[in-house]
Scaffold this motif. Sequence first.
Motif, PDB file in Angstrom:
ATOM      1  N   ASP A  46       0.810  -1.220   0.000  1.00 14.25           N
ATOM      2  CA  ASP A  46       0.000   0.000   0.000  1.00 14.25           C
ATOM      3  C   ASP A  46       0.842   1.268   0.000  1.00 14.25           C
ATOM      4  OD1 ASP A  46      -2.331  -1.424  -0.037  1.00 14.25           O
ATOM      5  OD2 ASP A  46      -2.676  -1.317   2.127  1.00 14.25           O
ATOM      6  N   ARG A  86       3.748   0.105   8.507  1.00 17.81           N
ATOM      7  CA  ARG A  86       2.360  -0.282   8.745  1.00 17.81           C
ATOM      8  C   ARG A  86       2.319  -1.310   9.865  1.00 17.81           C
ATOM      9  NH1 ARG A  86      -0.297  -2.955   3.792  1.00 17.81           N
ATOM     10  NH2 ARG A  86      -2.119  -2.867   5.155  1.00 17.81           N
ATOM     11  N   ARG A 102     -10.153  -4.837  15.489  1.00 12.16           N
ATOM     12  CA  ARG A 102     -11.002  -3.654  15.290  1.00 12.16           C
ATOM     13  C   ARG A 102     -10.596  -2.521  16.222  1.00 12.16           C
ATOM     14  NH1 ARG A 102     -15.988  -4.475  16.779  1.00 12.16           N
ATOM     15  NH2 ARG A 102     -15.873  -6.663  17.459  1.00 12.16           N
ATOM     16  N   TYR A 105      -7.788  -0.720  14.436  1.00  9.86           N
ATOM     17  CA  TYR A 105      -8.203   0.070  13.272  1.00  9.86           C
ATOM     18  C   TYR A 105      -9.118   1.232  13.654  1.00  9.86           C
ATOM     19  CZ  TYR A 105      -5.794  -3.169  10.269  1.00  9.86           C
ATOM     20  OH  TYR A 105      -4.806  -3.905   9.666  1.00  9.86           O
ATOM     21  N   SER A 162     -13.929  -4.337   7.784  1.00 11.35           N
ATOM     22  CA  SER A 162     -13.291  -4.705   6.517  1.00 11.35           C
ATOM     23  C   SER A 162     -11.772  -4.683   6.646  1.00 11.35           C
ATOM     24  CB  SER A 162     -13.747  -3.764   5.402  1.00 11.35           C
ATOM     25  OG  SER A 162     -15.130  -3.879   5.174  1.00 11.35           O
ATOM     26  N   LYS A 163     -11.243  -3.701   7.371  1.00  9.48           N
ATOM     27  CA  LYS A 163      -9.799  -3.636   7.576  1.00  9.48           C
ATOM     28  C   LYS A 163      -9.312  -4.814   8.420  1.00  9.48           C
ATOM     29  CE  LYS A 163      -8.901   1.274   6.933  1.00  9.48           C
ATOM     30  NZ  LYS A 163      -8.315   2.512   7.518  1.00  9.48           N
ATOM     31  N   ARG A 166      -9.109  -7.698   6.122  1.00  5.69           N
ATOM     32  CA  ARG A 166      -7.939  -7.551   5.263  1.00  5.69           C
ATOM     33  C   ARG A 166      -6.659  -7.887   6.025  1.00  5.69           C
ATOM     34  NH1 ARG A 166      -5.078  -8.386   0.975  1.00  5.69           N
ATOM     35  NH2 ARG A 166      -3.593  -6.738   0.447  1.00  5.69           N
TER      36      ARG A 166
END
Length: 215
Positions: A46, A86, A102, A105, A162-163, A166
């Motif tokens: 990314d 990251r 979660r 994020y 969603s993250k 991923r």
Amino acid sequence: MKRRDFSLAAAAGSLGLLAHLPAQAQARAPKAGTEYLVLDKRVPVDAPAGKIEVIEFFSYNCPHCNDFEPALEAWAKSKPADVVLRRVPVPFVGNDVEAKQRLYYALEAMGKVDEYQPKVFSAIHAQRQNVNGDANIVTWAEKSGLDAAKFKELFTSFGVASKAKRASQLTDAYKVAGVPALAVAGRWYVDGETAGNMNKALAVTNFLIGEARKG
């Protein structure tokens, strides 16, 4: 913490180790297949063009990740300008792993990772607080000074979920065996077992950043 155990040296002095490696260690390049692994298939990154992506795979539940955090933070503050760090929370180590993903994020979406990453680790490993389950995590966030309504909205949002999904996919793509672990440029993987300890893993990461610059 690994799906299989590995030896982790104390991480706090890692930057000093990197700066004062013996001459023979500096002269010898780390060995592929021994001190780091070359991925069979490159993983898309990314990072923007011209930047080199380094990923730390971690778990808030992992005591080794807690130990490694100060060294990683110090490394991040002194990393080269062309390196992007990251963090990816893995879907294993202990219980309640998806909620912990979660949590990370939601903090990221609020721009609070740098401030709150040490606080989460401290709450779990030093203070032994109950940071398990959605309700307890939201309560912890409020007591820790975060905007509770905003945090809860993000923590339970589709985007954060969603993250987290991923993150689990990336964990599989890199074949992460345990945490903490580091990945460089979508091409290489290193952890405390391959390198010998996490001090050495940071040194190998610096070497691989140099390799990534070569193209």
